[in-house]
Design a protein around this motif. Structure first.
Motif, mmCIF file in Angstrom:
data_model
loop_
_atom_site.group_PDB
_atom_site.id
_atom_site.type_symbol
_atom_site.label_atom_id
_atom_site.label_comp_id
_atom_site.label_asym_id
_atom_site.label_seq_id
_atom_site.Cartn_x
_atom_site.Cartn_y
_atom_site.Cartn_z
ATOM 1 N N PRO A 1 134.822 45.592 -7.517
ATOM 2 C CA PRO A 1 134.687 46.114 -8.610
ATOM 3 C C PRO A 1 134.469 44.912 -9.781
ATOM 4 O O PRO A 1 133.701 45.385 -10.960
ATOM 5 C CB PRO A 1 135.903 46.876 -9.166
ATOM 6 C CG PRO A 1 136.786 46.184 -8.012
ATOM 7 C CD PRO A 1 136.007 45.859 -6.957
ATOM 8 N N GLY B 1 131.282 46.783 -11.005
ATOM 9 C CA GLY B 1 132.168 48.045 -11.746
ATOM 10 C C GLY B 1 132.746 49.023 -10.806
ATOM 11 O O GLY B 1 132.481 49.044 -9.501
ATOM 12 N N ALA B 2 133.366 50.005 -11.457
ATOM 13 C CA ALA B 2 134.222 50.833 -10.698
ATOM 14 C C ALA B 2 133.276 51.988 -9.998
ATOM 15 O O ALA B 2 133.614 52.422 -8.877
ATOM 16 C CB ALA B 2 134.997 51.567 -11.606
ATOM 17 N N PHE C 1 133.840 44.416 -15.548
ATOM 18 C CA PHE C 1 134.695 45.227 -16.198
ATOM 19 C C PHE C 1 133.940 44.988 -17.770
ATOM 20 O O PHE C 1 134.760 45.212 -18.673
ATOM 21 C CB PHE C 1 135.817 43.963 -16.363
ATOM 22 C CG PHE C 1 136.657 44.025 -15.158
ATOM 23 C CD1 PHE C 1 136.624 45.045 -14.113
ATOM 24 C CD2 PHE C 1 137.686 43.023 -15.023
ATOM 25 C CE1 PHE C 1 137.428 44.954 -13.015
ATOM 26 C CE2 PHE C 1 138.138 42.922 -13.661
ATOM 27 C CZ PHE C 1 138.116 43.761 -12.825
ATOM 28 N N TYR D 1 134.461 52.053 -16.769
ATOM 29 C CA TYR D 1 135.273 51.819 -15.619
ATOM 30 C C TYR D 1 136.466 52.737 -15.639
ATOM 31 O O TYR D 1 136.559 53.498 -14.564
ATOM 32 C CB TYR D 1 135.915 50.206 -15.792
ATOM 33 C CG TYR D 1 136.272 49.815 -14.623
ATOM 34 C CD1 TYR D 1 135.707 48.941 -13.628
ATOM 35 C CD2 TYR D 1 137.655 50.132 -14.024
ATOM 36 C CE1 TYR D 1 136.240 48.144 -12.525
ATOM 37 C CE2 TYR D 1 138.266 49.739 -12.761
ATOM 38 C CZ TYR D 1 137.733 48.750 -12.344
ATOM 39 O OH TYR D 1 138.203 48.314 -11.020
ATOM 40 N N LEU E 1 141.577 45.949 -12.269
ATOM 41 C CA LEU E 1 141.456 46.221 -13.693
ATOM 42 C C LEU E 1 142.647 45.555 -14.711
ATOM 43 O O LEU E 1 142.569 44.858 -15.531
ATOM 44 C CB LEU E 1 140.804 47.478 -14.418
ATOM 45 C CG LEU E 1 140.616 47.498 -15.862
ATOM 46 C CD1 LEU E 1 139.302 46.592 -16.174
ATOM 47 C CD2 LEU E 1 140.443 48.875 -16.371
#
Length: 603
Positions: A148, A152-153, A209, A215, A245
């Motif tokens: 991630p 990213g998520a 992030f 996210y 995160l």
């Protein structure tokens, strides 16, 4: 000894203009598995390079990077020191740039190794995938924290939960790859390593992030999507991505490791691994058949009337084959042909087939056809055994005669599972080797997983029927059908069709959900052991593969034979012995006595 063995699994060479880069190439065909000896050799080579602060290029050779998963090598990928997580951390903290050069597949542990590098250079055929969630597990070496940070998520969840396979170009687009190589992969990776100003650990990256709202929204959407799922791994993966995160990398790594250890010790992961291994074993042809060269099937012959014949005709036409269909009952065949033409028309209406493709399909269908026309086919499938199969086989001994639903005296049988995803074929001794591999290849071309049998086909039907008869016996004994349906539903199995019996002046018999399930599973396992003992099933796990892919048995439970192994033959026999006085459906097969006497649960 261990060092020599490990070092033989990798090739080390000096590369670059002045030989300043260490090229480490995994060399353990066919999958470059990250077993303990391999990890040990890589760790020692990296330590030597770290002492000299040398850049490193990690490569898997010209065809793949590392493609072995827990299905292939099991505990070898998760036990011993250094662990895969230790090795990935060693790569991440290397004092000079580390570049992964991927020519082909990087799966599971291999993808984690590549992800730990400071950069990834991909050839056009490179592929990334993380299949662990399908085995009831999160990543084992930090991918839930590193991935991630790069992509990213949303993309990370798609890869880690859905096992989405990412191509080289997609990897570049989402930030997983740093460069695509269209020429010499190793040369491009070496140049990239030399051009880097210094190490660039993924743990220090925050590219993924950049949009915090997106996210968090992706995490929330994933949690919502998993609300109704009984599987544990997706929930733990989401938690790990949230930790990426919010927490420092070392805390996130610890959280992932705890999740992996918890789930690896659980029944769900053992069952999913057993299911995957059962399917893989069932798909492998016996060793004696591997020497046979399959024949190309251009024409499929069909004789008689059966819904399964119509389904085979549709599959064959959709794969560009010709179909010759003869039937002594014109009226029955007319209904089947009408159904077939409707399905072809539906494909056109749904946009799957254009007018030309539809016309071509119909042109390749010869029906109704005279029986003599079947001699043009490489394989003929009969709706029932009869004189026609004998006549045809005498006319063309190379032609394979299959009988839907069961084998005749001289010919193997074929049966399609209700799901339309699997087909049983056998007994394998009833045809020549080339004929069997030819038919298996044809079924695979149809999208049907072929499972060979040592006896008459219909193993799945027999075992599933025994389970159903056990449930009917429970209803007869007074257990409420609603209680049985609820127990199977919570287990993940399809709802059974049970009779509603009226018990005059008696209340329903109370039975714990665990006992309902044990009696259902016990009856199926008992029949499965009988089929394996007779040789009808080539291996007990084939029963599990058939029921999972063909009959709706919940994959996360591994199959009735896996469940029997989990409980043990001693417990299974004791349960069956205790229940058999209520109904003979639970009479234990004698093979259980033999297994118990030898202290075994497996063949």
């Amino acid at each position: 000894m261990a060092q020599a063995e490990g070092e033989a699994l990798i090739r080390c060479s000096d590369a670059g203009p002045g030989g300043e880069v260490l090229l480490l190439q995994l060399d353990a065909a066919p999958l470059n598995a990250l077993t303990h000896p391999m990890r040990l050799a890589l760790s020692r080579a990296l330590s030597a390079a770290a002492a000299a602060k040398r850049p490193v290029v990690l490569s898997g050779g010209a065809r793949l990077f590392s493609a072995a998963t827990l299905i292939d090598h099991g505990a070898q990928l998760s036990e011993g020191s250094p662990s895969l997580a230790d090795l990935c951390l060693q790569i991440e903290t290397h004092p000079a740039p580390v570049v992964a050069a991927l020519a082909g597949r990087a799966l599971g542990p291999g993808a984690e190794l590549a992800l730990a590098a400071h950069a990834r250079i991909l050839g056009p055929r490179a592929r990334f995938a993380f299949p662990e969630a399908g085995l009831g597990l999160p990543p084992m070496a930090g991918a839930s924290q590193r991935l991630p940070r790069l992509v990213g998520a949303g993309a990370a969840l798609d890869m880690l939960i859905s096992a989405h396979v990412v191509s080289a170009r997609e990897a570049l687009a989402i930030g997983l790859a740093d460069q695509l190589s269209e020429n010499d992969l190793h040369e491009d990776a070496l140049a990239f390593a030399l051009a880097m100003a210094g190490p660039r650990p993924v743990a220090a990256r925050r590219d993924g992030f950049a949009d915090g709202r997106a996210y968090v929204a992706a995490l929330a959407a994933a949690r919502s999507a998993q609300t109704q799922s009984p599987l544990l791994a997706p929930r733990r993966i989401i938690e790990c991505l949230e930790a990426a995160l919010l927490l420092p990398p070392e805390n996130g790594y610890a959280m992932e490791r705890s999740a992996w250890e918890d789930l690896a010790a659980g029944a769900e992961s053992r069952a999913l691994l057993a299911a995957a291994r059962a399917e893989r074993a069932a798909a492998q042809l016996p060793a004696e058949l591997l020497v046979a060269e399959p024949q190309e099937v251009a024409v499929l012959g069909l004789y008689g009337t059966s819904p399964q014949l119509a389904a085979l005709a549709l599959l064959a036409l959709g794969r560009g084959m010709s179909v010759v269909w003869s039937d002594p009952d014109p009226q029955a065949q007319g209904s089947s042909l009408a159904w077939l033409r409707e399905r072809i028309a539906e494909g056109h209406d749904a946009g799957g087939l254009g007018p030309q493709e539809r016309a071509e399909d119909l042109l390749r269908l010869q029906a109704p056809a005279a029986p003599e026309a079947l001699t043009a086919a490489e394989i003929v499938v009969h709706a029932r055994p009869g004189p026609m199969s004998t006549t045809l086989s005498r006319a063309d001994p190379d032609q394979l005669q299959l009988v839907i639903g069961g084998a005749g005296a001289a010919h193997p049988g074929l049966v399609l599972a209700p799901s339309g995803r699997l087909a049983e074929m056998g007994p394998i001794r009833a045809a020549r080797q080339q004929q069997i591999v030819t038919a298996a290849r044809m079924l695979g071309r149809f999208g049907l997983a072929p499972v060979l049998t040592g006896g008459a086909v219909g193993l799945g039907r027999r075992v599933w029927s025994q389970g159903h008869q056990a449930l009917i016996a429970l209803v007869t004994l007074g257990v409420a059908p609603e209680a049985i349906t609820a127990a199977l539903s919570r287990y993940g199995a399809p709802a059974p069709d049970l009779p509603q019996l009226v018990l005059e002046g008696a209340a329903p018999r109370a039975m714990a959900e665990s006992e309902i399930l044990a009696r259902w599973l016990g009856a199926m396992a008992n029949e499965g052991y009988a089929l394996a003992d007779s040789g009808a099933a080539l291996r007990p796990s084939d029963i599990d593969a058939i029921l999972i892919q063909g009959y709706g048995f919940p994959r996360a439970q591994g199959g009735p034979m896996h469940q029997a192994l989990e409980r043990g033959a001693l417990v299974l026999r004791a349960d069956l012995t205790r229940w058999q006085h209520e109904d003979r459906i639970w009479a234990p097969h004698p093979i259980l006595d033999h297994l118990v006497s030898e202290g075994r649960s497996a063949f």
